[in-house]
Scaffold this active site. Structure first.
Site, PDB file in Angstrom:
ATOM      1  N   TYR A 334      -2.376  -8.315  -7.607  1.00 23.46           N
ATOM      2  CA  TYR A 334      -1.887  -7.212  -6.760  1.00 23.46           C
ATOM      3  C   TYR A 334      -2.715  -7.194  -5.471  1.00 23.46           C
ATOM      4  O   TYR A 334      -3.931  -7.129  -5.508  1.00 23.46           O
ATOM      5  CB  TYR A 334      -2.043  -5.911  -7.543  1.00 23.46           C
ATOM      6  CG  TYR A 334      -1.361  -4.674  -6.982  1.00 23.46           C
ATOM      7  CD1 TYR A 334      -0.796  -4.628  -5.727  1.00 23.46           C
ATOM      8  CD2 TYR A 334      -1.303  -3.510  -7.748  1.00 23.46           C
ATOM      9  CE1 TYR A 334      -0.176  -3.484  -5.241  1.00 23.46           C
ATOM     10  CE2 TYR A 334      -0.687  -2.357  -7.286  1.00 23.46           C
ATOM     11  CZ  TYR A 334      -0.125  -2.348  -6.025  1.00 23.46           C
ATOM     12  OH  TYR A 334       0.469  -1.209  -5.555  1.00 23.46           O
ATOM     13  N   CYS A 335      -2.043  -7.259  -4.332  1.00 24.28           N
ATOM     14  CA  CYS A 335      -2.671  -7.136  -3.010  1.00 24.28           C
ATOM     15  C   CYS A 335      -3.741  -8.221  -2.819  1.00 24.28           C
ATOM     16  O   CYS A 335      -3.467  -9.398  -2.963  1.00 24.28           O
ATOM     17  CB  CYS A 335      -3.220  -5.729  -2.836  1.00 24.28           C
ATOM     18  SG  CYS A 335      -3.702  -5.323  -1.139  1.00 24.28           S
ATOM     19  N   ILE A 336      -4.990  -7.845  -2.506  1.00 30.38           N
ATOM     20  CA  ILE A 336      -6.041  -8.840  -2.271  1.00 30.38           C
ATOM     21  C   ILE A 336      -6.286  -9.684  -3.515  1.00 30.38           C
ATOM     22  O   ILE A 336      -6.646 -10.872  -3.411  1.00 30.38           O
ATOM     23  CB  ILE A 336      -7.352  -8.159  -1.802  1.00 30.38           C
ATOM     24  CG1 ILE A 336      -8.393  -9.211  -1.394  1.00 30.38           C
ATOM     25  CG2 ILE A 336      -7.911  -7.237  -2.871  1.00 30.38           C
ATOM     26  CD1 ILE A 336      -9.667  -8.614  -0.833  1.00 30.38           C
ATOM     27  N   GLY A 338      -3.890 -10.656  -5.446  1.00 31.97           N
ATOM     28  CA  GLY A 338      -2.823 -11.642  -5.380  1.00 31.97           C
ATOM     29  C   GLY A 338      -3.191 -12.780  -4.452  1.00 31.97           C
ATOM     30  O   GLY A 338      -2.930 -13.958  -4.746  1.00 31.97           O
ATOM     31  N   PHE A 362       2.132  -9.085  -6.525  1.00 35.86           N
ATOM     32  CA  PHE A 362       2.539  -7.767  -6.037  1.00 35.86           C
ATOM     33  C   PHE A 362       2.003  -7.600  -4.613  1.00 35.86           C
ATOM     34  O   PHE A 362       0.791  -7.698  -4.399  1.00 35.86           O
ATOM     35  CB  PHE A 362       1.955  -6.644  -6.906  1.00 35.86           C
ATOM     36  CG  PHE A 362       2.432  -6.602  -8.330  1.00 35.86           C
ATOM     37  CD1 PHE A 362       3.556  -7.298  -8.749  1.00 35.86           C
ATOM     38  CD2 PHE A 362       1.751  -5.843  -9.275  1.00 35.86           C
ATOM     39  CE1 PHE A 362       3.981  -7.249 -10.066  1.00 35.86           C
ATOM     40  CE2 PHE A 362       2.167  -5.782 -10.592  1.00 35.86           C
ATOM     41  CZ  PHE A 362       3.289  -6.490 -10.990  1.00 35.86           C
TER      42      PHE A 362
END
Length: 601
Positions: A334-336, A338, A362
Site C-alpha cells: 500500500y502506497c510507499i 507498494g 494499492f
C-alpha cells in the site's frame, strides 16, 4: 427591592463570578502558552517555505511582462479596482436598504460562507466579496506569469493559494460571524475553551502547531479499533509480523502478506469490523500476515531502504512461507510500501527467487516523472532543508510529513478544524479515520533521503535504475502477475501516475482498477457499504486518457473483484492454520506493541 431587581442583581453577580473565573483561566492558559513556546525547539526554516529565489524569479518575470506590455497591468488593476468599488457600493446600498433575506451567493460551493450573515449583513457581505475578489486577482496574476518555468509556476500557484486560504475572513474572530455569535451565546466561554484547545495542541507537539483533528480519548487500540483477532508471531527492530486468527475451517494454501505504508499505522485497514479489509480477507478464507512497522526513533537514523527490504519485506515473506510450509506467497503493498514491494520484486527477479506468486498494489507510485501536487515540496530548497533537519535529528519527524499532507488540503485539514477548535471552542469529533490520520510515524533519516532523492527527485527506478543491495533495480523487472488498485480523486498517488508505472512493469498479466474516491476511502471501501464503484479496462496499451475512455464502470466495491482475481492464484484448500501451531510462540496479541508507540515530535 422588587423580585425583578433581585433577579437582576443575582444574574449580575453570577456574570461577575463567571467573568472572574474566566479571567483566572486566561491567566493560567497564558502562562502555559508562554511556557510551551519558550521550550519549542526551532527547526530548519527551509521547512516552512521556499527560498527567496522563487519569489525573485516571479518578480522578475512579472516586471518583464509589465515592461513589454504595460497595458496588461493597467487592465488587471482596473478590473480589480472596478470589482472593489462595486463591492463597496453594494455594501453602501445594503446599509440604506438592508436586504430582507437575499439568497446566498457562492455558499453552495464554499461551506465557510454558509452563515446567512455573509449575505444579509452589509459588513460581512462586503468582507466576503472583497476576499473573493482579492483571491481571484491573485490567482489570475499567477496564471498570467507566462515567463516563469512550469515548475516555478506550479510552486508559485501553490504558495499563492496557501496565502489566500490563510487570509480567509473566517480565520479571524472579528470577521467570522459564526465565532462571534458563539462567543455572545456562551458569554465568552467558547473563546476560553478555544484557547485551552490551542494550548493543549501546542503542548502535545512541543510547540509546533498541529491541529488536533479527532478526540483521542474516544479510541483505544485493540478496544474499539484494530480489533481483528491475531498474534504477533515475529518481531525485529523494524517490524512486527501479525498472523490473524482464521475464521473459516479451511483456507487457501498460499498465504497473503500485506505491507502497509510506514508513514502511518497499519490499522487504517482495520479501523472497525464493518470496514476492516483485514477482517474481510480473513473471512474469505485466507491466511493473512500483516506487517506493523516500528515508529522510528533516533536509534533508527541509519536505517535505509535496503533495510526495509531485507529486514521487512524479505523477512516477512520468508517467515510466512516457513509458518505455512509453502514456497510462495501473494504479496500486497500500500502506497510507499507498494513502491518498495516493486523494488523487492525487481531484486527477487535478479536473484532468481520466485517467493512471490502475485503482487497487488494499492495506490502505488513507481514512476515519479510527474510530481503532481507534491511539486512544491520536491524541489531542492525544500529537500535540502529536510536533509539538513534530518542530519540534526536523525529522523524525518511525523509532524513534518503530516503538515505537508495537510497543507495539500489546508481548507479542510488545517483552517477549518482550527476555527472550530480555537475560535468556536468545540471538542474535536470522535472520528476514527481522523484519529488514525493524527497517529503518525517518524521515518528513519537515511531512508527518507534515499526515497526523496533517488525515487521522487531523480526517478531512478523508472529510469536508469535504483542502486540497492548490490543490484540496480528497475521497474521493468517486475514480472509477476499483478493487480493495481488506484483511486479516482487520489491527490497523493494520482491514478494516472500509477497507471504510467504499471505500464512499464514487465509482467505479462496486469489488471488495473480505478476506484471512485480518494487515497483512503477508495481503498477502505467494503462491499456492504455499496458506496463507491470502480472502473476496469483490460487494454493498457494506450495512455491513461485512452484507458479511462474505454473503461467499464462497475457499481460497488472492488474488493470482490480482487478476491476473484486472487482466488485462482491462491492454491487448494487446506485446514485452517491456527496461530502458533508452526512452533513460533506468539509474542503479543494483535494489534501488537509497535503500533502503540506515539511519534516523537
Amino acid at each position: 427591592m422588587t423580585t425583578g431587581d433581585g433577579l437582576s442583581k443575582a444574574a449580575n453577580s453570577e456574570s461577575i463570578e463567571k467573568l472572574a473565573k474566566n479571567m483566572a483561566r486566561v491567566e493560567e492558559l497564558s502562562k502555559r502558552l508562554a511556557d510551551v513556546m519558550a521550550q519549542k525547539v526551532p527547526h530548519n526554516p527551509a521547512l516552512d517555505g521556499p527560498n527567496q529565489e522563487l519569489y525573485a524569479r516571479a518578480a522578475t518575470a512579472y516586471w518583464s511582462q509589465i515592461m513589454q506590455n504595460p497595458a496588461k497591468l493597467l487592465e488587471q488593476q482596473i478590473a480589480f479596482w472596478g470589482k472593489s468599488v462595486l463591492n463597496f457600493a453594494e455594501a453602501q446600498q445594503a446599509l440604506t436598504a438592508p436586504p430582507e433575506g437575499s439568497e446566498a451567493q457562492d455558499n453552495d460551493r464554499d461551506r465557510r460562507f454558509a452563515n446567512p450573515l455573509w449575505d444579509n449583513n452589509p459588513y460581512f457581505h462586503f468582507v466576503k466579496q472583497q476576499y473573493l475578489t482579492n483571491a481571484e486577482t491573485i490567482r489570475n496574476a499567477v496564471q498570467e506569469a507566462v515567463e516563469l518555468e512550469e515548475t516555478d509556476k506550479k510552486r508559485l500557484a501553490y504558495f499563492a493559494d496557501q496565502i489566500i486560504e490563510m487570509m480567509a475572513p473566517t480565520n479571524f474572530l472579528p470577521t467570522n460571524p459564526d465565532a462571534l455569535e458563539r462567543a455572545v451565546e456562551t458569554e465568552g466561554q467558547s473563546l476560553i475553551d478555544g484557547l485551552e484547545n490551542l494550548v493543549s495542541d501546542l503542548e502535545a507537539n512541543n510547540g509546533e502547531l498541529v491541529v488536533r483533528l479527532a478526540d483521542e480519548s474516544a479510541f483505544e487500540l485493540g478496544g474499539n479499533i484494530a480489533t481483528t483477532p491475531g498474534e504477533v508471531i515475529y518481531r525485529n527492530r523494524l517490524m512486527e509480523l501479525i498472523q490473524y486468527t482464521p475464521t473459516t475451517e479451511t483456507v487457501h494454501e498460499t498465504p497473503i502478506v500485506l505491507f502497509p505504508p510506514w508513514i502511518n499505522k497499519y490499522y487504517i485497514l482495520d479501523l472497525k469490523a464493518q470496514n476492516s479489509l483485514i477482517k474481510w480477507v480473513v473471512d474469505q478464507g485466507y491466511t493473512l500476515f500483516v506487517v506493523s512497522w516500528v515508529n522510528a526513533d533516533e536509534s533508527h537514523a541509519e536505517i535505509g531502504m535496503e533495510d526495509y527490504i531485507q529486514e521487512g519485506f524479505l523477512t516477512a515473506i520468508e517467515t510466512a512461507k516457513d509458518i505455512c510450509g509453502v514456497s510462495q506467497v501473494n504479496a500486497v503493498g500500500y502506497c510507499i510500501a507498494g513502491t518498495t514491494l516493486a523494488l523487492t520484486l525487481s531484486l527477487l527477479k535478479q536473484r532468481g527467487d520466485k517467493s512471490v506468486k502475485s503482487a497487488t498494489f494499492f495506490t502505488t507510485l513507481t514512476d515519479f516523472g510527474d510530481q503532481g501536487e507534491f511539486t512544491p515540496f520536491l524541489q531542492d530548497d525544500f529537500v535540502d532543508g529536510i536533509e539538513a533537519q534530518v542530519a540534526e535529528d536523525g529522523l524525518l519527524r511525523s509532524w513534518v510529513i503530516g503538515r505537508t499532507m495537510s497543507f495539500l488540503r489546508s481548507k479542510d485539514l488545517i483552517y477549518g478544524p482550527a476555527v472550530k477548535s480555537y475560535m468556536m471552542g468545540e471538542t474535536p469529533p470522535a472520528f476514527d479515520l481522523l484519529y488514525w490520520n493524527g497517529d503518525g510515524a517518524n521515518l528513519p533519516g537515511r531512508m527518507a533521503i534515499q526515497y526523496l532523492r533517488g525515487l521522487c527527485q531523480r526517478n531512478e527506478f523508472a529510469g536508469e535504475g535504483f542502486e540497492l543491495l548490490g543490484h540496480r533495480l528497475r521497474l521493468r523487472d517486475v514480472e509477476v502477475p499483478l493487480m493495481a488498485i488506484t483511486c479516482e480523486t487520489d491527490h497523493i498517488a494520482r491514478w494516472k501516475d500509477c497507471y504510467r508505472g504499471v505500464q512499464q512493469m514487465g509482467s505479462r498479466s496486469k489488471t488495473f482498477v480505478v476506484s471512485q474516491s480518494g487515497h483512503i476511502a477508495g481503498i477502505v471501501n467494503p462491499p456492504s457499504k455499496k458506496k463507491y464503484g470502480h472502473y476496469t479496462n483490460p487494454d493498457l496499451k494506450g495512455d491513461s486518457d485512452a484507458w479511462m475512455a474505454g473503461a467499464e464502470f462497475h457499481e460497488g466495491s472492488w474488493w470482490p473483484r480482487w478476491q476473484a482475481w486472487l482466488k485462482p492464484r491462491s492454491g487448494k484448500q487446506v485446514p485452517a492454520r491456527e496461530v502458533g501451531e508452526s512452533g513460533l510462540e506468539p509474542l503479543a496479541p494483535a494489534p501488537g506493541t509497535y503500533v502503540r508507540v506515539k511519534a516523537n515530535r
